[in-house]
Design a protein around this motif. Structure first.
Motif, mmCIF file in Angstrom:
data_model
loop_
_atom_site.group_PDB
_atom_site.id
_atom_site.type_symbol
_atom_site.label_atom_id
_atom_site.label_comp_id
_atom_site.label_asym_id
_atom_site.label_seq_id
_atom_site.Cartn_x
_atom_site.Cartn_y
_atom_site.Cartn_z
ATOM 1 N N ILE A 1 -3.348 -0.868 8.790
ATOM 2 C CA ILE A 1 -2.432 0.008 8.040
ATOM 3 C C ILE A 1 -1.459 0.714 8.976
ATOM 4 C CG2 ILE A 1 -3.999 2.014 7.930
ATOM 5 C CD1 ILE A 1 -2.643 2.200 4.927
ATOM 6 N N VAL B 1 -1.081 7.690 -2.817
ATOM 7 C CA VAL B 1 -2.516 7.498 -2.583
ATOM 8 C C VAL B 1 -3.251 8.192 -3.734
ATOM 9 C CG1 VAL B 1 -4.473 8.026 -1.068
ATOM 10 C CG2 VAL B 1 -2.287 7.251 -0.090
ATOM 11 N N ASN C 1 -5.259 7.484 9.093
ATOM 12 C CA ASN C 1 -5.970 6.270 9.488
ATOM 13 C C ASN C 1 -5.915 6.082 10.999
ATOM 14 O OD1 ASN C 1 -6.271 5.091 6.571
ATOM 15 N ND2 ASN C 1 -4.102 5.669 6.773
ATOM 16 N N ILE D 1 0.818 -1.213 0.000
ATOM 17 C CA ILE D 1 0.000 0.000 0.000
ATOM 18 C C ILE D 1 0.858 1.272 0.000
ATOM 19 C CG2 ILE D 1 -0.230 0.027 2.518
ATOM 20 C CD1 ILE D 1 -2.754 1.210 -0.184
ATOM 21 N N VAL E 1 -9.393 8.706 -3.249
ATOM 22 C CA VAL E 1 -9.421 9.263 -1.891
ATOM 23 C C VAL E 1 -9.386 10.788 -1.986
ATOM 24 C CG1 VAL E 1 -8.507 9.005 0.433
ATOM 25 C CG2 VAL E 1 -7.952 7.274 -1.293
HETATM 26 C C1 LIG Z 1 -1.188 4.793 2.582
HETATM 27 O O1 LIG Z 1 -2.504 4.459 2.163
HETATM 28 C C2 LIG Z 1 -3.525 5.103 2.833
HETATM 29 O O2 LIG Z 1 -3.385 5.810 3.810
HETATM 30 C C3 LIG Z 1 -4.878 4.798 2.187
HETATM 31 C C4 LIG Z 1 -5.933 5.779 2.637
HETATM 32 C C5 LIG Z 1 -7.219 5.295 2.083
HETATM 33 C C6 LIG Z 1 -8.365 5.231 2.755
HETATM 34 C C7 LIG Z 1 -9.330 4.760 1.882
HETATM 35 C C8 LIG Z 1 -8.705 4.533 0.685
HETATM 36 O O3 LIG Z 1 -7.392 4.859 0.817
HETATM 37 C C9 LIG Z 1 -5.256 3.403 2.551
HETATM 38 C C10 LIG Z 1 -5.241 2.429 1.556
HETATM 39 C C11 LIG Z 1 -5.560 1.134 1.891
HETATM 40 N N1 LIG Z 1 -5.906 0.758 3.159
HETATM 41 C C12 LIG Z 1 -5.897 1.726 4.113
HETATM 42 C C13 LIG Z 1 -5.600 3.059 3.850
#
Ligand SMILES: COC(=O)[C@H](Cc1ccco1)c1ccncc1
Length: 130
Positions: free
Chosen positions: A96, A35, A86, A30, A40
């Motif tokens: 995460i 991002v 997060n 990830i 997002v």
């Molecule tokens: C570094 O990645 C992030 O912070 C994104 C934020 C995010 C939130 C929703 C979509 O993306 C992420 C992606 C996947 N799983 C958790 C969080």
């Protein structure tokens, strides 16, 4: 001078291998790309300085790191961004955040294990005198 350029070349080769090794680890998938702002839309309202491993590889090639400390500063940024965006107690956020902390700790451990402290000191000297 020329010897300094040779030192910085060696640093870039070392940092590319560390960065590639981190990016090969599926736990950190990830963190390998920025991002996506379309997926997002509020991300860049909350996170003022996004960072990811692919962007760090580009920064290496653009000579934007003069020592391992500067490289680790961007690893820290990937981590704090994930903790800040997060923050909740739900399982997804906790996963995460754990992965972000593991990325940070793994990067520091690789550099401590594989980098000569004298070499880093020489790089700091070049950075601080430029
Ligand atoms: C570094 O990645 C992030 O912070 C994104 C934020 C995010 C939130 C929703 C979509 O993306 C992420 C992606 C996947 N799983 C958790 C969080």
């Amino acid at each position: 001078e020329e010897e300094e350029e040779a030192t910085l070349r060696e640093l870039r080769i070392f940092l590319r291998e560390i960065c590639a090794k981190l990016a090969r680890n599926r736990t950190f998938y990830i963190f390998t790309k920025p991002v996506d702002e379309e997926e997002v839309p509020d991300y860049r309202e909350i996170i003022k300085e996004p960072m990811d491993l692919e962007s760090m590889m580009t920064k290496i090639d653009k000579h934007e790191y003069e020592c391992a400390q500067d490289f680790l500063h961007d690893i820290d940024l990937i981590c704090t961004n994930a903790l800040e965006y997060n923050p909740d107690r739900n399982p997804e956020d906790k996963v995460i955040r754990h992965r972000a902390c593991t990325l940070r700790d793994t990067a520091y451990a690789y550099i401590k294990a594989e980098m000569d402290t004298d070499f880093e000191e020489k790089c700091r000297g070049i950075r601080d005198n430029r």
